[in-house]
Write an enzyme that holds these catalytic residues in place. Structure first.
Site, PDB file in Angstrom:
ATOM      1  N   GLU A  59      -3.599  37.584  -7.161  1.00 19.16           N
ATOM      2  CA  GLU A  59      -4.934  36.976  -7.147  1.00 19.16           C
ATOM      3  C   GLU A  59      -5.816  37.892  -7.962  1.00 19.16           C
ATOM      4  O   GLU A  59      -6.156  39.000  -7.540  1.00 19.16           O
ATOM      5  CB  GLU A  59      -5.441  36.826  -5.712  1.00 19.16           C
ATOM      6  CG  GLU A  59      -6.662  35.911  -5.611  1.00 19.16           C
ATOM      7  CD  GLU A  59      -7.978  36.656  -5.706  1.00 19.16           C
ATOM      8  OE1 GLU A  59      -8.557  36.683  -6.820  1.00 19.16           O
ATOM      9  OE2 GLU A  59      -8.418  37.191  -4.687  1.00 19.16           O
ATOM     10  N   CYS A  87     -14.189  37.949  -6.808  1.00 19.81           N
ATOM     11  CA  CYS A  87     -13.471  37.219  -7.856  1.00 19.81           C
ATOM     12  C   CYS A  87     -13.861  35.749  -7.866  1.00 19.81           C
ATOM     13  O   CYS A  87     -13.869  35.104  -8.916  1.00 19.81           O
ATOM     14  CB  CYS A  87     -11.961  37.345  -7.651  1.00 19.81           C
ATOM     15  SG  CYS A  87     -11.340  39.028  -7.819  1.00 19.81           S
TER      16      CYS A  87
END
Length: 466
Positions: free
Chosen positions: A228, A263
């Site tokens: 990720e 993110c």
């Protein structure tokens, strides 16, 4: 890199820790493998009970853990409390639902029976970031501990006390020695751990560069990985849905949560021409109204970034944009005070020759683009190497869903900033990584989906495939 707690609110070093030797790392891997031999056969109900106790301990220790998160990486104390609650909810989710998720799946066959059994694979390495010191660890560790894997956690070097607190919490919840282990190592030592034959998989949440390195070593060693990575998430505004203030609140929250250090934060705003000027003015006013200060103070609404390096990196990207002709409607600079503070910033006029156009802005900086219509918004939103999350705002839900269908993104939220809850899968596409965490998808990533086919003894032997 030093393994140390450095308070970003004043840049003072609070405590330092020694890095593990190679012998200590090898011993931790061996202990995790020894623990796996019995943990994999522990009843699912017992594993679930341990996760449930860990969830309760997170809640019980919130007054200890939340200030620690704020101390180590600077997030607002209210957000730290929210992270503790989210981490607890994730563990409770797998405690409550893990057994059902791991139930055998029957497949209809002509004769006899066939099942797919979800089984663990062994020792896993989790390489964790600093921006969510509890949440990002438990979303990896929770489902894998429920599955029967054992985990080694290499936490970020600036969150050592959070790492130790979580290791202690799992031990206090009843996890046997070696089931959950923190290891203090620098990033340069990760390749050696991945190369250890005992380690069967690796999950990383972090930068694009770190993901490329971990993915390379995992591939070279033929090991499963989940990555990720970064995101430059679009926030598309088709209209205000009849509530302009809610739109601005959503945009500000999507950009400023965790001081913009997420993110999945909204970073690129694409606003239709008819609403563009009003949106820019509204967002700039919201940013201007923030109260900057000590993140431990509940009244503070804009805290520091995680480190001096984070401020320098963000400042370089913003200066590049301003030097090349972009405009800052508010902010655009670091704050002149002790600590790693950067002013909340709204940029317009950002063009393709500027770093802010394509690079991830990890901090309280929003880039707003004017678009003609939904088609133009989709085209510009997809013109990115990232594909983690996205947000679409519109009073016309069908129009918003049409846009969502066309976005190159692992997640799209409509009329709300992209978020995370235990029951929804989390992950991206393109250079934002691969694999999914949370929900039932997360428990199946590091698993052996084992087929067990039983054929009646009197059946004719057929030719083999493969």
């Amino acid at each position: 890199m030093a393994i140390a707690t450095v308070n970003p609110a004043d840049n003072s070093t609070v405590e330092e820790f020694d890095e593990f030797t190679e012998q200590q790392v090898d011993a931790a891997v061996e202990a995790a493998d020894t623990a796996y031999a019995s943990w994999r056969h522990t009843k699912k109900s017992e594993r679930a009970a341990i996760l449930g106790r860990a969830a309760q301990l997170l809640t019980d220790r919130a007054d200890e853990l939340a200030p620690l998160l704020t101390l180590e990486m600077g997030k607002l104390i209210g957000e730290s409390r929210g992270e503790v609650a989210l981490a607890s909810a994730i563990l409770q989710y797998y405690a409550d639902n893990g057994e059902a998720m791991l139930a055998d799946e029957s497949i209809e066959v002509a004769d006899g029976s066939a099942i797919v059994r979800t089984a663990p694979i062994g020792v896993l390495l989790g390489v964790m970031p600093w921006n969510f010191p509890l949440y990002q660890v438990v979303r990896f560790a929770g489902p894998n501990l429920m599955l029967g894997n054992t985990v080694l956690i290499k936490h970020a070097s600036n969150c050592p006390q959070s790492a130790l607190a979580l290791e202690r919490l799992f031990s206090d919840a009843g996890a046997p020695a070696g089931v959950y282990t923190n290891i203090f190592v620098s990033g340069s030592k990760i390749a050696r751990i991945i190369g250890n034959p005992t380690v069967k998989g690796v999950s990383l949440t972090g930068s694009e560069a770190a993901g490329a390195s971990v993915g390379e070593h995992a591939g070279k060693n033929l090991k499963k990985s989940v990555l990720e990575l970064g995101g430059s998430d679009p926030f598309i505004v088709l209209d205000d849905g009849g509530d302009f203030q809610r739109l601005i609140e959503g945009a500000a929250t999507g950009r400023l949560a965790n001081t913009g250090q997420s993110c999945v934060a909204s970073k690129r705003f694409f606003v239709v021409d008819s609403l563009y000027e009003r949106f820019v003015d509204g967002l700039a006013r919201a940013f201007h109204g923030l109260k900057l200060g000590d993140p431990q103070d509940p009244a503070t609404t804009l805290g520091p970034l995680s480190s001096e390096q984070a401020v320098e990196d963000l400042g370089e990207i913003v200066r590049d944009a301003l030097d090349r002709g972009a405009s800052a409607h508010v902010g655009g600079h670091r704050v002149d005070r002790p600590g790693a503070y950067f002013a909340a910033t709204v940029l317009t006029g950002v063009t393709a020759d500027m770093r802010a156009f394509s690079e991830e802005l990890f901090g309280p900086v929003a880039v707003v683009h004017r678009v003609r219509d939904a088609d133009d918004a989709v085209r510009q939103a997809n013109a990115s190497s990232f594909g983690l999350g996205a947000t679409v705002f519109s009073g016309d839900v069908d129009a918003a869903r049409s846009v969502a269908d066309r976005l190159d993104s692992g997640m799209v939220w409509i009329n709300h900033p992209t978020g995370t809850v235990p029951e929804l899968p989390f992950g991206g596409v393109k250079r934002s990584g691969f694999g999914r965490e949370l929900s039932h998808y997360g428990i199946g990533e590091f698993a052996n989906h084992k087929l067990i086919r039983t054929v009646p003894a009197e059946s004719k032997i057929a030719g083999a495939g493969g």
